[in-house]
Design an enzyme around this catalytic site. Structure first.
Site, PDB file in Angstrom:
ATOM      1  CB  CYS A   2      -1.147   0.173   1.213  1.00  0.00           C
ATOM      2  SG  CYS A   2      -1.817  -1.372   1.316  1.00  0.00           S
ATOM      3  NE  ARG A  27       4.962   1.407  -1.160  1.00  0.00           N
ATOM      4  CZ  ARG A  27       5.870   1.524  -0.261  1.00  0.00           C
ATOM      5  NH1 ARG A  27       6.879   2.224  -0.168  1.00  0.00           N
ATOM      6  NH2 ARG A  27       5.307   1.235   0.877  1.00  0.00           N
ATOM      7  CD1 TRP A  74      -0.384  -5.808  -3.282  1.00  0.00           C
ATOM      8  CD2 TRP A  74      -0.234  -6.699  -1.132  1.00  0.00           C
ATOM      9  NE1 TRP A  74       0.316  -7.121  -3.461  1.00  0.00           N
ATOM     10  CE2 TRP A  74       0.363  -7.586  -2.029  1.00  0.00           C
ATOM     11  CE3 TRP A  74      -0.472  -7.224   0.139  1.00  0.00           C
ATOM     12  CZ2 TRP A  74       0.707  -8.941  -1.668  1.00  0.00           C
ATOM     13  CZ3 TRP A  74       0.027  -8.130   0.627  1.00  0.00           C
ATOM     14  CH2 TRP A  74       0.597  -9.190  -0.094  1.00  0.00           C
ATOM     15  CG  ASN A 100       0.219   2.366   3.646  1.00  0.00           C
ATOM     16  OD1 ASN A 100      -0.808   2.288   2.985  1.00  0.00           O
ATOM     17  ND2 ASN A 100       1.337   2.847   3.278  1.00  0.00           N
ATOM     18  N   GLY A 101      -0.861  -0.828   6.490  1.00  0.00           N
ATOM     19  CA  GLY A 101      -0.494  -1.755   7.798  1.00  0.00           C
ATOM     20  C   GLY A 101      -1.600  -2.786   8.112  1.00  0.00           C
ATOM     21  CD  GLU A 481      18.331 -12.714  -6.991  1.00  0.00           C
ATOM     22  OE1 GLU A 481      17.713 -13.028  -6.371  1.00  0.00           O
ATOM     23  OE2 GLU A 481      18.040 -11.771  -7.614  1.00  0.00           O
ATOM     24  CE  LYS A 485      15.183 -10.542  -9.499  1.00  0.00           C
ATOM     25  NZ  LYS A 485      15.564 -10.624  -8.273  1.00  0.00           N
ATOM     26  CD  GLU A 488      11.109 -11.333  -8.414  1.00  0.00           C
ATOM     27  OE1 GLU A 488      10.545 -10.817  -7.435  1.00  0.00           O
ATOM     28  OE2 GLU A 488      12.338 -11.115  -8.346  1.00  0.00           O
ATOM     29  CG  HIS A 504      21.761 -36.088  -2.420  1.00  0.00           C
ATOM     30  ND1 HIS A 504      22.371 -37.097  -1.908  1.00  0.00           N
ATOM     31  CD2 HIS A 504      22.958 -35.251  -2.672  1.00  0.00           C
ATOM     32  CE1 HIS A 504      23.518 -37.179  -1.908  1.00  0.00           C
ATOM     33  NE2 HIS A 504      23.941 -36.021  -2.231  1.00  0.00           N
ATOM     34  CE  LYS A 603      12.479  -2.449  -5.728  1.00  0.00           C
ATOM     35  NZ  LYS A 603      13.245  -3.264  -6.273  1.00  0.00           N
TER      36      LYS A 603
HETATM   37  O1  M6R Z   1      13.436  -4.289   0.353  1.00  0.00           O
HETATM   38  P1  M6R Z   1      13.965  -5.816   0.714  1.00  0.00           P
HETATM   39  O2  M6R Z   1      15.615  -6.133   0.052  1.00  0.00           O
HETATM   40  O3  M6R Z   1      14.173  -6.071   2.224  1.00  0.00           O
HETATM   41  O4  M6R Z   1      13.235  -6.904   0.159  1.00  0.00           O
HETATM   42  C1  M6R Z   1      13.288  -8.156   0.236  1.00  0.00           C
HETATM   43  C2  M6R Z   1      12.530  -9.021  -0.891  1.00  0.00           C
HETATM   44  O5  M6R Z   1      11.127  -8.714  -0.582  1.00  0.00           O
HETATM   45  C3  M6R Z   1      13.008  -8.759  -2.113  1.00  0.00           C
HETATM   46  O6  M6R Z   1      14.159  -8.809  -2.274  1.00  0.00           O
HETATM   47  C4  M6R Z   1      12.111  -9.568  -3.358  1.00  0.00           C
HETATM   48  O7  M6R Z   1      12.331 -10.859  -2.976  1.00  0.00           O
HETATM   49  C5  M6R Z   1      12.342  -9.145  -4.756  1.00  0.00           C
HETATM   50  N1  M6R Z   1      11.147  -9.039  -5.306  1.00  0.00           N
HETATM   51  C6  M6R Z   1      13.137  -9.901  -5.565  1.00  0.00           C
HETATM   52  O8  M6R Z   1      13.562  -9.840  -6.832  1.00  0.00           O
END
Ligand code: M6R
Length: 608
Positions: A2, A27, A74, A100-101, A481, A485, A488, A504, A603
């Site tokens: 949010c 975000r 959100w 927000n929250g 990683e 990527k 997502e 394994h 974000k």
């Molecule tokens: O802002 P942060 O680095 O604490 O965020 C952590 C994760 O939410 C963030 O890295 C998320 O996994 C990304 N979407 C990855 O690309």
């Protein structure tokens, strides 16, 4: 997640609020809304979907009032719908509020308010706040907000307006950021500094359990229990250009291409060549404690967690520290061995991730030295740690972390160098690391020249339903990683595995339709990774390999090859991650995904 924007000043609020919401779109959100205080006819509009939908309504019908609040939602409580979108109003349609929250005791509060005659329209937890403030309102909005919020359990960042005071906005926070922006005859508030940047560089960070009242060009702050707080403004050095896409079709691609500069910025002024050591000004106040530490726990989430995993390998290689990495969301459930000499490092791009924040608070409570590695200047984590280092990656708008990751890796290596050189890391070895780090920006530029080729690989493989990423030691976190990527951004199911773990279990999945991306650099693990690739090949699995420039030995073992320049093995992850980011990006684009705002993601994740 949010987002909040609020404005009171001397211009039509609608333009400023809609522009602010657009700045917050990155975000992640599913609906939005706006309230404009306009003396004769206050205006409320809400819409499901993109801010553009709300904007259309606003241009058609909103008045030119000079104060208002706006929100991107959100969904947590209640599905994305117009009625659940913020702002929410009280029964008398006099008070409007965005939040927000999460209000944890909202059911109890709602029941009491309903018994007292309040009527609810939405399924949200937020609406109770509007009614609770209404129930406490006796002509003074800040006082009503204070009284209401004293009864609330949970987290909030709010902005509220009452039609009796059309120029005033009351904001408050607990656990969810609110930043004030103060200019000449204008005042703003937002949950994210990027919505303020165009209007002012004078900001005030609201602390937990504080309430601020904004009037055009001025503000006052009190605590929830009405003690007055005196706080001046801080000047923030914005880089507005980095918030625009320029000629790139997506922020993600722009941010991938900004990595050479991001690494340069992370290194700038932080290397002492004469002593072959790092200079990290943000850690100077705790340097003695840090250099005496025996045990480091790194806490973080998502991509920042993978940076931490890699940080562990690098720290263990360059220092004699015992290093653990822990998912921030699990940290509080473990019996932690925090003792004298334990330091906890929280890594976060946003500096607002709720799990990471909760973990660092827990570590602080237990007496650890708590450090931060954060990108967003002035964010909550930076203000709650004992000391820390900024990653200086610049504003990252794409939901996928890219340049913030390479900046984090650069700084983790500098931290390892700082600690290692105070112990038994030799001058020569220190120099070798520095040399390797300083070559990274140009080496990334070389890799970026292969973007066209990587796009062709994406065309070849993007219709696979599954993908495996494998690597060993320094390349294992990069395998994780790379898989994250692809998941997502392209919504392709992918798994990252330590290459040695294949046999394994996961190897059972391999068939001609299940490709593997193998990180096979010519380093100390090379022969073993090649053996693992042979095992995949024997099951007719397709293989794309990332290997060291000049390696001609992989031949028919692989279907496709991507080369990266030769470097120190601890620094190589800064290179190998780049083709994986590009691969995910192009797969996402080819599959028609919204790569900058993938579905269901935000974000900064400000709920636990
Ligand atoms: O802002 P942060 O680095 O604490 O965020 C952590 C994760 O939410 C963030 O890295 C998320 O996994 C990304 N979407 C990855 O690309």
């Amino acid at each position: 997640m949010c987002g909040i924007v609020a404005y009171t000043g001397n211009q039509p609020a609608k333009e400023i609020l809609i522009e602010g919401l657009k700045r917050l779109e990155y975000r992640g959100y599913d609906s939005s809304g706006i309230f404009i205080a306009n003396n004769s006819s206050p205006y409320l509009a809400r819409a499901v979907g993109k801010v553009a939908e709300l904007e259309r309504q606003v241009w058609n019908s909103a008045p030119d009032g000079a104060a208002g609040i706006a929100h991107t939602r959100w969904a947590t409580h209640g599905k994305p719908s117009e009625v659940n979108a913020h702002p929410h109003a009280d029964c008398g349609s006099k008070l409007y509020l965005v939040h927000n929250g999460i209000i944890e005791n909202y059911l109890l509060l709602k029941k009491r308010l309903q018994e007292a005659g309040h009527t609810f329209k939405s399924q949200t937890d937020t609406e109770v706040l509007a009614h609770l403030i209404e129930a406490n309102y006796q002509g003074n909005l800040p006082a009503a907000v204070q009284k209401a919020l004293m009864q609330v359990q949970g987290t909030f960042g709010i902005a509220a307006m009452h039609i009796d005071h059309p120029e005033s906005i009351v904001v408050a926070r607990r656990g969810s950021p609110i930043i004030l922006g103060i200019g000449e005859k204008v005042s703003l508030a937002a949950s994210d500094a990027s919505a303020l940047a165009q209007h002012t560089d004078k900001v005030v960070f609201l602390e937990d359990n504080e309430v601020a009242t904004l009037e055009p060009g001025k503000f006052t702050i009190t605590t929830l229990d009405n003690r007055s707080v005196s706080r001046g403004t801080t000047n923030l050095d914005w880089n507005i250009e980095s918030m625009d896409r320029g000629s790139f079709p997506h922020y993600m691609l722009k941010e991938i291409f900004e990595q050479p500069e991001a690494v340069e910025n992370a290194l700038r002024g932080r290397v002492n060549h004469a002593e072959a050591v790092a200079k990290l000004g943000g850690l100077e106040s705790v340097q003695d404690r840090l250099l005496q530490a025996r045990h480091l726990i790194i806490v973080s989430c998502g991509t920042s967690y993978y940076a931490g995993l890699l940080g562990r390998y690098v720290m263990e290689t360059l220092t004699d520290l015992t290093v653990e990495t822990e998912l921030a969301s699990e940290f509080r459930y473990r019996k932690l061995n925090i003792r004298q000499g334990t330091a906890v490092l929280a890594i976060s791009q946003s500096g607002e991730t709720a799990d990471t924040l909760a973990a660092l608070r827990e570590a602080k409570r237990k007496g650890a030295l708590v450090l931060g590695l954060v990108n967003v200047v002035g964010s909550t984590i930076t203000r709650e740690t004992h000391a820390g280092v900024y990653s200086h990656a610049g504003i990252e708008v794409g939901v996928a972390s890219t340049k913030s990751f390479t900046s984090q890796l650069t700084i983790l290596t500098l931290m390892a160098l700082l600690i290692g050189r105070s112990r038994d890391l030799s001058y020569e070895d220190g120099h070798e690391i520095i040399r390797a780090l300083e070559q990274v920006p140009d080496q990334i530029r070389e890799i970026l020249k292969q973007a066209g080729k990587i796009r062709e690989l994406a065309e070849k493989y993007c219709h696979s339903d599954h993908f495996l990423f494998v690597g060993r030691k320094f390349q294992y976190p990069i395998a994780l990683e790379g898989a994250l990527k692809l998941k997502e951004i392209a919504y392709i199911h992918s798994e990252g595995y330590a290459a040695g773990e294949m046999k394994h279990g996961p190897i059972a999945l391999i068939d001609p339709k299940f490709p593997t991306l193998a990180l096979a650099l010519e380093d100390a693990s090379y022969e073993r990774v090649v053996s693992n690739m042979q095992e995949i090949r024997a099951r007719e699995g397709k293989i794309i390999a990332i290997t060291t420039e000049g390696n001609t030995k992989l031949g028919s073992l692989v279907d496709d090859l991507i080369y990266v320049p030769r470097t120190h093995e601890a620094v190589a992850p800064l290179l190998t991650v780049v083709p994986l980011q590009l691969f995910a990006y192009y797969c996402g684009v080819l599959l028609g995904r919204d790569v900058d705002k993938p579905r269901n993601l935000a974000k900064s994740v400000t709920v636990e």
